[in-house]
Design an enzyme around this catalytic site. Sequence first.
Site, mmCIF file in Angstrom:
data_model
loop_
_atom_site.group_PDB
_atom_site.id
_atom_site.type_symbol
_atom_site.label_atom_id
_atom_site.label_comp_id
_atom_site.label_asym_id
_atom_site.label_seq_id
_atom_site.Cartn_x
_atom_site.Cartn_y
_atom_site.Cartn_z
ATOM 1 C CG ASP A 294 -1.936 -1.108 1.160
ATOM 2 O OD1 ASP A 294 -2.503 -1.321 0.079
ATOM 3 O OD2 ASP A 294 -2.140 -1.795 2.178
ATOM 4 N N GLY A 295 2.011 1.186 0.690
ATOM 5 C CA GLY A 295 2.905 2.344 0.759
ATOM 6 C C GLY A 295 3.384 2.751 -0.628
ATOM 7 C CG ASN A 373 -3.745 5.861 3.374
ATOM 8 O OD1 ASN A 373 -4.617 5.390 2.659
ATOM 9 N ND2 ASN A 373 -2.769 5.142 3.887
ATOM 10 C CG ASP A 403 -2.011 10.761 22.284
ATOM 11 O OD1 ASP A 403 -1.813 11.560 23.223
ATOM 12 O OD2 ASP A 403 -1.713 9.557 22.346
HETATM 13 N N1 NAD Z 1 -1.260 2.984 14.161
HETATM 14 C C1 NAD Z 1 -1.354 2.798 12.865
HETATM 15 O O1 NAD Z 1 -2.087 1.955 12.355
HETATM 16 C C2 NAD Z 1 -0.558 3.670 11.946
HETATM 17 C C3 NAD Z 1 0.397 4.545 12.450
HETATM 18 C C4 NAD Z 1 1.093 5.338 11.552
HETATM 19 C C5 NAD Z 1 0.818 5.258 10.170
HETATM 20 N N2 NAD Z 1 -0.112 4.386 9.725
HETATM 21 C C6 NAD Z 1 -0.466 4.305 8.328
HETATM 22 O O2 NAD Z 1 0.625 4.060 7.503
HETATM 23 C C7 NAD Z 1 0.380 4.764 6.306
HETATM 24 C C8 NAD Z 1 1.649 4.899 5.539
HETATM 25 O O3 NAD Z 1 1.894 3.632 4.992
HETATM 26 P P1 NAD Z 1 3.338 3.176 4.566
HETATM 27 O O4 NAD Z 1 3.209 1.857 3.895
HETATM 28 O O5 NAD Z 1 4.029 4.296 3.883
HETATM 29 O O6 NAD Z 1 4.024 3.014 5.972
HETATM 30 P P2 NAD Z 1 4.439 1.667 6.705
HETATM 31 O O7 NAD Z 1 5.429 0.946 5.884
HETATM 32 O O8 NAD Z 1 4.744 2.024 8.111
HETATM 33 O O9 NAD Z 1 3.099 0.795 6.653
HETATM 34 C C9 NAD Z 1 1.973 1.036 7.434
HETATM 35 C C10 NAD Z 1 0.954 -0.087 7.243
HETATM 36 O O10 NAD Z 1 -0.290 0.516 6.906
HETATM 37 C C11 NAD Z 1 -0.856 -0.193 5.811
HETATM 38 N N3 NAD Z 1 -1.659 0.687 5.007
HETATM 39 C C12 NAD Z 1 -1.265 1.791 4.312
HETATM 40 N N4 NAD Z 1 -2.317 2.316 3.664
HETATM 41 C C13 NAD Z 1 -3.378 1.525 3.959
HETATM 42 C C14 NAD Z 1 -4.745 1.567 3.591
HETATM 43 N N5 NAD Z 1 -5.239 2.528 2.832
HETATM 44 N N6 NAD Z 1 -5.568 0.598 4.066
HETATM 45 C C15 NAD Z 1 -5.082 -0.370 4.866
HETATM 46 N N7 NAD Z 1 -3.815 -0.452 5.249
HETATM 47 C C16 NAD Z 1 -2.974 0.498 4.801
HETATM 48 C C17 NAD Z 1 0.302 -0.707 5.035
HETATM 49 O O11 NAD Z 1 -0.094 -1.836 4.264
HETATM 50 C C18 NAD Z 1 1.281 -1.066 6.128
HETATM 51 O O12 NAD Z 1 1.092 -2.384 6.559
HETATM 52 C C19 NAD Z 1 -0.185 6.068 6.754
HETATM 53 O O13 NAD Z 1 -0.896 6.723 5.736
HETATM 54 C C20 NAD Z 1 -1.045 5.643 7.906
HETATM 55 O O14 NAD Z 1 -2.368 5.398 7.497
HETATM 56 C C21 NAD Z 1 -0.801 3.595 10.593
HETATM 57 N N1 ATP Z 2 8.958 4.182 -5.321
HETATM 58 C C1 ATP Z 2 9.241 4.465 -4.056
HETATM 59 N N2 ATP Z 2 10.190 5.363 -3.735
HETATM 60 C C2 ATP Z 2 10.493 5.649 -2.449
HETATM 61 N N3 ATP Z 2 9.887 5.080 -1.395
HETATM 62 C C3 ATP Z 2 8.922 4.187 -1.650
HETATM 63 C C4 ATP Z 2 8.543 3.822 -2.987
HETATM 64 N N4 ATP Z 2 7.585 2.897 -2.923
HETATM 65 C C5 ATP Z 2 7.348 2.680 -1.613
HETATM 66 N N5 ATP Z 2 8.142 3.443 -0.851
HETATM 67 C C6 ATP Z 2 8.182 3.471 0.613
HETATM 68 O O1 ATP Z 2 8.637 2.204 1.047
HETATM 69 C C7 ATP Z 2 7.938 1.817 2.231
HETATM 70 C C8 ATP Z 2 7.428 0.390 2.116
HETATM 71 O O2 ATP Z 2 6.594 0.275 1.009
HETATM 72 P P1 ATP Z 2 5.309 -0.623 1.027
HETATM 73 O O3 ATP Z 2 4.359 -0.186 2.079
HETATM 74 O O4 ATP Z 2 4.775 -0.646 -0.355
HETATM 75 O O5 ATP Z 2 5.903 -2.038 1.362
HETATM 76 P P2 ATP Z 2 5.606 -2.982 2.556
HETATM 77 O O6 ATP Z 2 5.791 -2.227 3.834
HETATM 78 O O7 ATP Z 2 6.439 -4.202 2.324
HETATM 79 O O8 ATP Z 2 4.119 -3.392 2.298
HETATM 80 P P3 ATP Z 2 2.831 -3.230 3.215
HETATM 81 O O9 ATP Z 2 2.595 -1.761 3.248
HETATM 82 O O10 ATP Z 2 1.750 -3.990 2.511
HETATM 83 O O11 ATP Z 2 3.178 -3.791 4.537
HETATM 84 C C9 ATP Z 2 6.818 2.826 2.413
HETATM 85 O O12 ATP Z 2 7.160 3.685 3.489
HETATM 86 C C10 ATP Z 2 6.779 3.618 1.148
HETATM 87 O O13 ATP Z 2 6.505 4.987 1.347
#
Ligand code: NAD
Ligand code: ATP
Length: 526
Positions: A294-295, A373, A403
Amino acid sequence: MSGDEAALKACDQRTNLSVAASYQAENGFVAAVGPTESERAAYAFLPRTPTDSTDTHLVEFAEAMRTVAKALRQVAEGKAAAQAEAAEWKCKYELEKAVNTHKHHSVIKGCSNCVKDKLEHLASKLTLETASADQTGCCGNHGICSRQILQDQCPEPNRKLDDTIVGKKAPFRLSWGCNEDKNGQHKHDFVSFEKGDITTAERSNKQILLKWESPPQTVLFVTKPNSNAVHALCSEMVRWLKEHHNMNIFVEPRVSNELLTEDSYFNFIQTWDNDQEMKTLHTKVDLIVNLGGDGTVLWAASLFRGPVPPVVAFSLGSLGFMTPFSSEKYRECLDNVLKRPFTITLRSRLQCHVIRDAAKDEIETEEPIIVLNEVTIDRGMSSYLTYLECYCDSSFVTCVQGDGLIISTTSGSTAYSLAAGGSMVHPQVPGILFTPICPHSLSFRPLILPEYVTLRVQVPLNSRGQAWASFDGKGRIQLGPGDALICSVSPWPVPTACLMDSTTDFLRSIHEGLHWNLRKSQAPRD
Ligand SMILES: NC(=O)c1ccc[n+]([C@@H]2O[C@H](COP(=O)([O-])OP(=O)(O)OC[C@H]3O[C@@H](n4cnc5c(N)ncnc54)[C@H](O)[C@@H]3O)[C@@H](O)[C@H]2O)c1
Ligand SMILES: Nc1ncnc2c1ncn2[C@@H]1O[C@H](COP(=O)(O)OP(=O)(O)OP(=O)(O)O)[C@@H](O)[C@H]1O
């Protein structure tokens, strides 16, 4: 000291003095002790404050405070309304500027009208309910309402070099199902008041279908960094798309370096050098292929502040709410998406502006920050409660003491907002989620507000600490006392390809990703 603080202090002093004076008078030691300055003030006050009326004065004081609070709130509401209006004007201005820029661009190409039409269609937020009939006839094909939103068939006499490499964008058509009424006429208006009776039109099936009018030619890959599996899959898919579909391929600069270092075969790939070039990507790219979790979808969306090409997201992460496709079947999936109509989910985004108190209520000149998001306002490192005043358009909503606060899209409803107790909302529900983080109150339930409102979150001038805003979990910005954040729905959604359809994909993701409502079945009666 401000006028309000002075008034407060005066009331405070008056109450303390009257209480002290009556206490001293009642206990008979007023005359015995030499009068201090405050006692002299109390004596002066005594004729106006009979000893038996302390409670009356406290009531008066409370009423005075209520009046002061009301006046302050009215001032703040007025300010919020003015700033919300300013934000709205700024959005309109930006949209107009974008339309003009594209108009100018297309005049050079000798095709002003089509591009203007494109933008105006998009600028209308793809308001599908109120779409007017196009030339092929609304509801023409089996009750399916459709509108061509991208048509690029005008001659382009002055093509630039990179245009010849990339080719022009493939036109496509969006269709969505709708029901017809008894007269065979489909009601486009959401609310109708025929003969004075107010009724809402029959709900149309809003599942949207995207159909290419001519084959797409250009794909952008957005890939998760630091993953060997993702890198290997990316290079395999790039080869396959080139060899089987002769596609033009764009990749991020980092990936371009990696692929070129790996093999000179990848000489045909294209990338961009700077932000300015990146900003024109949407005019070249037909489709985004997303490899990651999703990130990575959030990252891909963040590359496009304006229109976003459709995203086909392959799941290479752990959860995958927005990544429905399995990478093992990428050939079949891409064949389908490139050649056949496919269903999409239009995921709304939020545009956020920061207003600095020091900037005399003017919106910071930088462009809005767009999130897919959520935007989170929290207490950061501060150990104090955040204190945030929230307004919806010009109405006061509440003060958040806790918070922090999450303002989320419906796509973000399954992310941080969910963890903070917000509802999960289908991504096509038109709304904005307002979810507190650990509120220090027993009754602060999360809200869902309509998509057309503008929200304003203000750090009051007397706040004990700073607040921090972060956008899709990134790019933290400090908000000091007096600063505010303004959010509204962006006119540029992210279209993501569905595996099945929007609803099936959403339910699948909450079942598989979160094991939603999983419980052992109750044993039947013996
Ligand atoms: N307490 C929490 O749950 C918490 C805290 C901080 C940030 N986040 C979320 O992490 C997001 C950033 O994601 P990232 O991947 O860059 O960071 P990250 O790698 O820390 O991943 C955060 C997790 O949130 C999940 N996630 C992201 N978007 C989602 C969505 N629309 N629906 C369901 N799950 C989702 C990702 O799959 C990942 O497992 C932020 O937008 C925020 O929503 C969650
Ligand atoms: N093209 C990109 N360039 C720089 N950063 C990226 C890019 N794609 C993803 N990232 C960053 O890498 C991190 C991990 O990516 P992503 O969430 O897709 O993988 P994951 O953590 O393995 O999967 P999930 O979110 O399903 O747990 C995220 O914080 C995202 O912002």
